[in-house]
Design a protein around this motif. Sequence first.
Motif, PDB file in Angstrom:
ATOM      1  N   ALA A 205      -0.107 -20.511  -3.170  1.00 21.53           N
ATOM      2  CA  ALA A 205       0.692 -19.333  -2.812  1.00 21.53           C
ATOM      3  C   ALA A 205       0.048 -18.053  -3.334  1.00 21.53           C
ATOM      4  N   GLY A 206      -0.474 -18.095  -4.571  1.00 25.23           N
ATOM      5  CA  GLY A 206      -1.127 -16.908  -5.125  1.00 25.23           C
ATOM      6  C   GLY A 206      -2.357 -16.529  -4.329  1.00 25.23           C
ATOM      7  N   GLY A 207      -3.097 -17.543  -3.891  1.00 26.78           N
ATOM      8  CA  GLY A 207      -4.267 -17.286  -3.069  1.00 26.78           C
ATOM      9  C   GLY A 207      -3.902 -16.725  -1.710  1.00 26.78           C
ATOM     10  N   GLU A 208      -2.767 -17.167  -1.163  1.00 25.48           N
ATOM     11  CA  GLU A 208      -2.297 -16.620   0.113  1.00 25.48           C
ATOM     12  C   GLU A 208      -2.009 -15.129  -0.005  1.00 25.48           C
ATOM     13  N   ALA A 209      -1.349 -14.733  -1.092  1.00 23.94           N
ATOM     14  CA  ALA A 209      -1.023 -13.315  -1.290  1.00 23.94           C
ATOM     15  C   ALA A 209      -2.291 -12.480  -1.389  1.00 23.94           C
ATOM     16  N   SER A 210      -3.287 -12.982  -2.132  1.00 22.64           N
ATOM     17  CA  SER A 210      -4.545 -12.248  -2.275  1.00 22.64           C
ATOM     18  C   SER A 210      -5.278 -12.139  -0.946  1.00 22.64           C
ATOM     19  N   LEU A 211      -5.274 -13.230  -0.167  1.00 18.29           N
ATOM     20  CA  LEU A 211      -5.969 -13.194   1.114  1.00 18.29           C
ATOM     21  C   LEU A 211      -5.242 -12.322   2.127  1.00 18.29           C
ATOM     22  N   ALA A 212      -3.925 -12.313   2.093  1.00 19.25           N
ATOM     23  CA  ALA A 212      -3.181 -11.436   2.996  1.00 19.25           C
ATOM     24  C   ALA A 212      -3.550  -9.983   2.733  1.00 19.25           C
ATOM     25  N   ALA A 213      -3.603  -9.604   1.444  1.00 20.17           N
ATOM     26  CA  ALA A 213      -4.006  -8.240   1.090  1.00 20.17           C
ATOM     27  C   ALA A 213      -5.452  -7.995   1.488  1.00 20.17           C
ATOM     28  N   LEU A 214      -6.311  -9.020   1.326  1.00 17.20           N
ATOM     29  CA  LEU A 214      -7.726  -8.860   1.681  1.00 17.20           C
ATOM     30  C   LEU A 214      -7.885  -8.640   3.181  1.00 17.20           C
ATOM     31  N   PHE A 215      -7.134  -9.372   4.015  1.00 17.29           N
ATOM     32  CA  PHE A 215      -7.220  -9.193   5.462  1.00 17.29           C
ATOM     33  C   PHE A 215      -6.943  -7.739   5.838  1.00 17.29           C
ATOM     34  N   VAL A 216      -5.867  -7.183   5.280  1.00 16.40           N
ATOM     35  CA  VAL A 216      -5.510  -5.797   5.601  1.00 16.40           C
ATOM     36  C   VAL A 216      -6.552  -4.844   5.022  1.00 16.40           C
ATOM     37  N   THR A 217      -7.069  -5.162   3.829  1.00 16.08           N
ATOM     38  CA  THR A 217      -8.123  -4.350   3.222  1.00 16.08           C
ATOM     39  C   THR A 217      -9.376  -4.321   4.098  1.00 16.08           C
ATOM     40  N   LEU A 218      -9.773  -5.477   4.618  1.00 18.35           N
ATOM     41  CA  LEU A 218     -10.968  -5.535   5.461  1.00 18.35           C
ATOM     42  C   LEU A 218     -10.763  -4.787   6.773  1.00 18.35           C
ATOM     43  N   GLU A 219      -9.544  -4.832   7.301  1.00 20.11           N
ATOM     44  CA  GLU A 219      -9.269  -4.060   8.513  1.00 20.11           C
ATOM     45  C   GLU A 219      -9.388  -2.567   8.242  1.00 20.11           C
ATOM     46  N   LEU A 220      -8.819  -2.128   7.112  1.00 22.51           N
ATOM     47  CA  LEU A 220      -8.932  -0.717   6.740  1.00 22.51           C
ATOM     48  C   LEU A 220     -10.386  -0.343   6.465  1.00 22.51           C
ATOM     49  N   LEU A 221     -11.111  -1.225   5.769  1.00 24.29           N
ATOM     50  CA  LEU A 221     -12.524  -0.973   5.483  1.00 24.29           C
ATOM     51  C   LEU A 221     -13.297  -0.784   6.777  1.00 24.29           C
ATOM     52  N   TYR A 222     -13.043  -1.639   7.768  1.00 20.09           N
ATOM     53  CA  TYR A 222     -13.739  -1.534   9.050  1.00 20.09           C
ATOM     54  C   TYR A 222     -13.419  -0.207   9.727  1.00 20.09           C
ATOM     55  N   LYS A 223     -12.128   0.176   9.731  1.00 17.92           N
ATOM     56  CA  LYS A 223     -11.720   1.426  10.380  1.00 17.92           C
ATOM     57  C   LYS A 223     -12.355   2.627   9.682  1.00 17.92           C
ATOM     58  N   ARG A 224     -12.313   2.614   8.345  1.00 14.60           N
ATOM     59  CA  ARG A 224     -12.868   3.757   7.613  1.00 14.60           C
ATOM     60  C   ARG A 224     -14.386   3.781   7.707  1.00 14.60           C
ATOM     61  N   TYR A 225     -14.996   2.607   7.620  1.00  8.26           N
ATOM     62  CA  TYR A 225     -16.452   2.504   7.681  1.00  8.26           C
ATOM     63  C   TYR A 225     -16.978   2.997   9.020  1.00  8.26           C
ATOM     64  N   THR A 226     -16.337   2.584  10.109  1.00  8.26           N
ATOM     65  CA  THR A 226     -16.817   3.000  11.432  1.00  8.26           C
ATOM     66  C   THR A 226     -16.509   4.457  11.720  1.00  8.26           C
ATOM     67  N   ALA A 227     -15.542   5.029  10.985  1.00 10.18           N
ATOM     68  CA  ALA A 227     -15.184   6.433  11.217  1.00 10.18           C
ATOM     69  C   ALA A 227     -15.945   7.391  10.302  1.00 10.18           C
ATOM     70  N   MET A 228     -16.570   6.864   9.243  1.00  8.29           N
ATOM     71  CA  MET A 228     -17.146   7.743   8.219  1.00  8.29           C
ATOM     72  C   MET A 228     -18.392   8.482   8.712  1.00  8.29           C
ATOM     73  N   GLY A 229     -19.336   7.749   9.276  1.00  6.31           N
ATOM     74  CA  GLY A 229     -20.564   8.384   9.726  1.00  6.31           C
ATOM     75  C   GLY A 229     -21.363   9.045   8.628  1.00  6.31           C
ATOM     76  N   ASN A 230     -21.293   8.475   7.393  1.00  6.12           N
ATOM     77  CA  ASN A 230     -22.001   9.094   6.271  1.00  6.12           C
ATOM     78  C   ASN A 230     -23.195   8.277   5.790  1.00  6.12           C
ATOM     79  N   GLY A 231     -23.619   7.323   6.602  1.00  7.18           N
ATOM     80  CA  GLY A 231     -24.815   6.563   6.244  1.00  7.18           C
ATOM     81  C   GLY A 231     -24.575   5.310   5.441  1.00  7.18           C
ATOM     82  N   ILE A 232     -23.348   5.049   4.993  1.00  9.05           N
ATOM     83  CA  ILE A 232     -23.063   3.822   4.249  1.00  9.05           C
ATOM     84  C   ILE A 232     -23.026   2.640   5.214  1.00  9.05           C
ATOM     85  N   MET A 233     -23.689   1.558   4.826  1.00  2.66           N
ATOM     86  CA  MET A 233     -23.682   0.323   5.601  1.00  2.66           C
ATOM     87  C   MET A 233     -22.779  -0.691   4.922  1.00  2.66           C
TER      88      MET A 233
END
Length: 321
Positions: A205-233
């Motif tokens: 159950a603890g791992g599920e909570a961490s992975l649920a947060a990670l899924f949303v984190t990775l989605e946000l990371l993708y959105k911010r990363y693709t929108a940044m345009g500042n050279g970070i890969m």
Amino acid sequence: MFSKIAIRNIPSQIFRALETLADLHDRSTEAEARQALRAWVEPLLVQDSRNTRRKEVAERLNRMLTQVNSGQRGTKLTPSHIAEAIKEERAEDVEDWFLGEKEPSFPQLSAIASFLGVDSDWLKHGDKTLYPPAYERLSENPFEAVDWLLSWDLADNQSDDGKLKTLHLIRADNPTGGLYMVKESDKGHFRTFYTPIHVSEEIGAGGEASLAALFVTLELLYKRYTAMGNGIMVLGYQLRPDDIAQLTNGNTHPGSLLKEGSRSMWWEDIWDSEMAPKHNYWPGWKSLYERIERVISARTHLNELRTQIRQGATTMARSDK
């Protein structure tokens, strides 16, 4: 434990002089002989110790340069490059350090460590490792987590003003699927982080909570990363257990382990309802995706965050759950 020797045929004038010294120092002739022997031998031991220190420092310098060059893209570094970078007047002095003929000062060793992005305590004393990994418990607040992921955090003993160039997201290619991160700066320095997160079905159950947060984190990371345009890969990998072991033992340059053949887009697809069903990056991929999506659906807070992200919000005021 003390060793014994018997010395015969001592010239009489030497023995008389020894007795005179013994009387002068108020000790026995035997004690005076021990002191004379110690005074003759100990400087040689000190010199031998200094030679050993120079040899050990030279070994670490050469090992460091080999590791740095193993992960170096482009021109390989030499002692002369290092001499120029740390503002030494002559390359020959630095070459002598690598040969073990001279010992650099602690400030000089610290300057080399700062220039090459290795641990200064390891270079100076042999303590810790070349690239000591750090433990990171990634925030379950996706906005805080992404802020950290896209920043260049310095080690305590570094004085580097570089910026993040590449974020490497690594899943161990084994049933437990441990999550690791490597940050690479624009100066070619690397920092490795290990986490308590397991991207795998083998979680409770603890791992599920961490992975649920990670899924949303990775989605946000993708959105911010693709929108940044500042050279970070942001690059994803799946590394074999033996590569993970080398990464976490801290003695191998992280860049030498992050090969193109290990690249994987798992981090971009695992949260995506369109892409996730089309792939099978490891056994249990689809069932893990479905399981964590059910967890997210049952959590109002994560659903609200996901809605904001999909509506275009890539930054927001931090709030507690």
